[in-house]
Design a protein around this motif. Structure first.
Motif, mmCIF file in Angstrom:
data_model
loop_
_atom_site.group_PDB
_atom_site.id
_atom_site.type_symbol
_atom_site.label_atom_id
_atom_site.label_comp_id
_atom_site.label_asym_id
_atom_site.label_seq_id
_atom_site.Cartn_x
_atom_site.Cartn_y
_atom_site.Cartn_z
ATOM 1 N N THR A 195 44.186 43.988 35.690
ATOM 2 C CA THR A 195 43.192 42.930 35.807
ATOM 3 C C THR A 195 43.444 42.170 37.100
ATOM 4 N N GLN A 196 42.383 41.640 37.687
ATOM 5 C CA GLN A 196 42.476 40.809 38.888
ATOM 6 C C GLN A 196 41.768 39.488 38.633
ATOM 7 N N GLY A 197 42.352 38.407 39.157
ATOM 8 C CA GLY A 197 41.782 37.088 38.948
ATOM 9 C C GLY A 197 42.181 36.139 40.059
ATOM 10 N N MET A 212 53.375 41.761 37.930
ATOM 11 C CA MET A 212 52.522 40.650 38.305
ATOM 12 C C MET A 212 52.569 40.503 39.824
ATOM 13 N N ASP A 213 51.383 40.310 40.431
ATOM 14 C CA ASP A 213 51.257 40.193 41.892
ATOM 15 C C ASP A 213 50.498 38.927 42.248
ATOM 16 N N LYS A 230 42.874 34.110 48.294
ATOM 17 C CA LYS A 230 43.949 34.389 47.341
ATOM 18 C C LYS A 230 43.469 35.409 46.320
ATOM 19 N N LEU A 231 44.443 36.088 45.724
ATOM 20 C CA LEU A 231 44.147 37.108 44.723
ATOM 21 C C LEU A 231 45.389 37.314 43.862
ATOM 22 N N PRO A 244 36.557 41.574 43.140
ATOM 23 C CA PRO A 244 37.754 41.667 42.288
ATOM 24 C C PRO A 244 37.392 42.321 40.961
ATOM 25 N N THR A 245 38.306 43.075 40.419
ATOM 26 C CA THR A 245 38.053 43.838 39.201
ATOM 27 C C THR A 245 38.642 43.113 37.997
ATOM 28 N N ARG A 246 37.794 42.778 37.057
ATOM 29 C CA ARG A 246 38.279 42.066 35.870
ATOM 30 C C ARG A 246 39.096 42.984 34.969
ATOM 31 N N ARG A 247 38.652 44.242 34.857
ATOM 32 C CA ARG A 247 39.382 45.197 34.023
ATOM 33 C C ARG A 247 39.277 46.582 34.652
ATOM 34 N N ALA A 248 40.409 47.265 34.748
ATOM 35 C CA ALA A 248 40.431 48.633 35.268
ATOM 36 C C ALA A 248 41.408 49.457 34.449
ATOM 37 N N LEU A 249 40.976 50.647 34.088
ATOM 38 C CA LEU A 249 41.818 51.577 33.337
ATOM 39 C C LEU A 249 42.026 52.816 34.200
#
Length: 395
Positions: free
Chosen positions: A364-366, A323-324, A340-341, A374-379
């Motif tokens: 995920t980024q939020g 977690m970041d 913020k991110l 920002p990327t909601r989902r990345a694989l």
């Protein structure tokens, strides 16, 4: 019985046989001594060569990430290391990676280090990774996750390598205690600067300590501080030629966030049953950083922190989570605004051998504010292959 009688009453023939036997024994002994000397000579440290190939497929590029969308070459390198005489050792690393569809290469490391300084002292000179924090000295392909934490990606350009001088002192204590100072150019921290570029652009002070609690538990903690003499250029979006300048700065892979003072703290704890980390191991890590004195016109600060856990339940399988959080003061139309991110990552790694890793990561980024796309989902699917010798990594 016949042989025993000859032994009891030796004649001249038997004496000759004994002499020949003694000469054979002496020759065998001399051969043994020469062989031992040859083995000892061959056991002296020699130059070693190796490399690492890192490729990854990314579904969506992360904001502030280091990997582009699609199939890309990650941090891959060729390394040569070994002694230079009795008092020095050296290492040279050439690296390559793709960025924005272009292959970029260069010398990541080229340094000399002392091996026999008195009083626990050690000196290194050349191009090397600063020893601040926990991850910075480690090559990117050796990380537990496909992408480094936001802390490194925004504040240190992912991996702060620089030209400079290092002096470390390891205390003669029953536990690990090291104090180190570095004088660096500082270009990796700030690309575009206001005013002239100082020869020594950054200095660091690092304290690291750690110990084994027993055969199964070990820990390490670190405190780091960077004094940055390079003042970042305050970019104004309405300035003529801004887009070209921004592209040049991004292409240089410098830190996106900078300031005159960087303070960092890191803590790592490892558990392995009876010290057998090859079969089972739990690794817990925490890093946090704060940048102050951002600009003479801004009294705010940047801050970031990351926590991670990685569990190896067999010799070939690992699972981990990280977690970041990042808070920053971002420049928009010539003024500073809050940004913020947050980022979450889950990974599963298969390691069929010490030299191979196949890693699947979901990110995920939020809580995004002020950061673009920002990327909601990345694989991400990563494959790392090592060959030859490669220098051992720190704790």
């Amino acid at each position: 019985m016949k042989s025993s009688r000859k032994f009891e009453q030796p004649g001249l023939g038997q004496q000759a046989v004994g002499m020949r036997h003694g000469l054979r024994c002496a020759g065998a002994g001399l051969s043994l001594v020469l062989s031992a000397g040859l083995v000892q000579a061959q056991s002296q440290p020699a130059w070693q060569f190796g490399g690492v190939l890192d490729v990854a497929q990314t579904s969506h590029a992360l904001s502030q990430g280091g990997r582009d969308q699609g199939l890309q070459l990650g941090h891959s390198d060729l390394t040569a290391s070994g002694p230079l005489g009795a008092n020095l050792k050296a290492q040279v690393t050439a690296s390559a990676a793709t960025h924005e569809g272009r292959l970029e290469s260069g010398f990541e490391e080229a340094w000399l280090e002392t091996t026999r300084m008195p009083g626990g002292l050690q000196m290194r000179v050349g191009r090397f990774a600063s020893q601040i924090g926990y991850l910075n000295q480690q090559h990117l392909h050796a990380d537990d996750f496909v992408e480094r934490p936001l802390l490194y990606r925004t504040m240190l350009g992912q991996h702060w390598n620089d030209d400079g001088l290092r002096l470390n002192w390891t205390a003669p204590t029953p536990f690990y205690l090291m104090l180190g100072v570095e004088a660096m150019r500082g270009k990796g921290l700030v690309n575009a600067i206001e005013g002239s570029s100082p020869r020594v652009g950054a200095t660091t002070l690092v304290l690291k300590t750690g110990a084994d609690l027993d055969r199964s538990h070990s820990w390490q903690a670190g405190l780091s501080q960077v004094r940055n003499r390079r003042q970042a250029l305050l970019e104004l979006e309405h300035e003529e030629g801004h887009e070209e300048h921004a592209h040049e700065q991004a292409h240089a892979h410098g830190a996106a966030l900078s300031g005159r003072k960087i303070s960092m703290v890191d803590l790592t704890w490892k558990w392995a049953p009876q010290g057998n980390a090859k079969q089972q191991q739990l690794r817990l890590g925490m890093e946090a950083a704060r940048i102050t004195q951002i600009h003479p016109s801004e009294g705010g600060q940047h801050s970031a922190r990351a926590v991670s856990a990685v569990w190896r339940w067999t010799s070939q399988w690992e699972v981990g989570a990280r977690m970041d959080w990042l808070r920053a003061r971002l420049v928009h139309e010539g003024a500073f605004e809050s940004g913020k991110l947050a980022e979450r990552a889950l990974m599963l790694a298969y390691k069929p051998s010490h030299m191979q890793t196949v890693r699947l990561q979901y990110s995920t980024q939020g809580q995004a504010q002020g950061f673009d796309n920002p990327t909601r989902r990345a694989l991400q699917l990563q494959y790392v292959l090592g060959f030859g010798a490669h220098p051992a990594h720190a704790f």
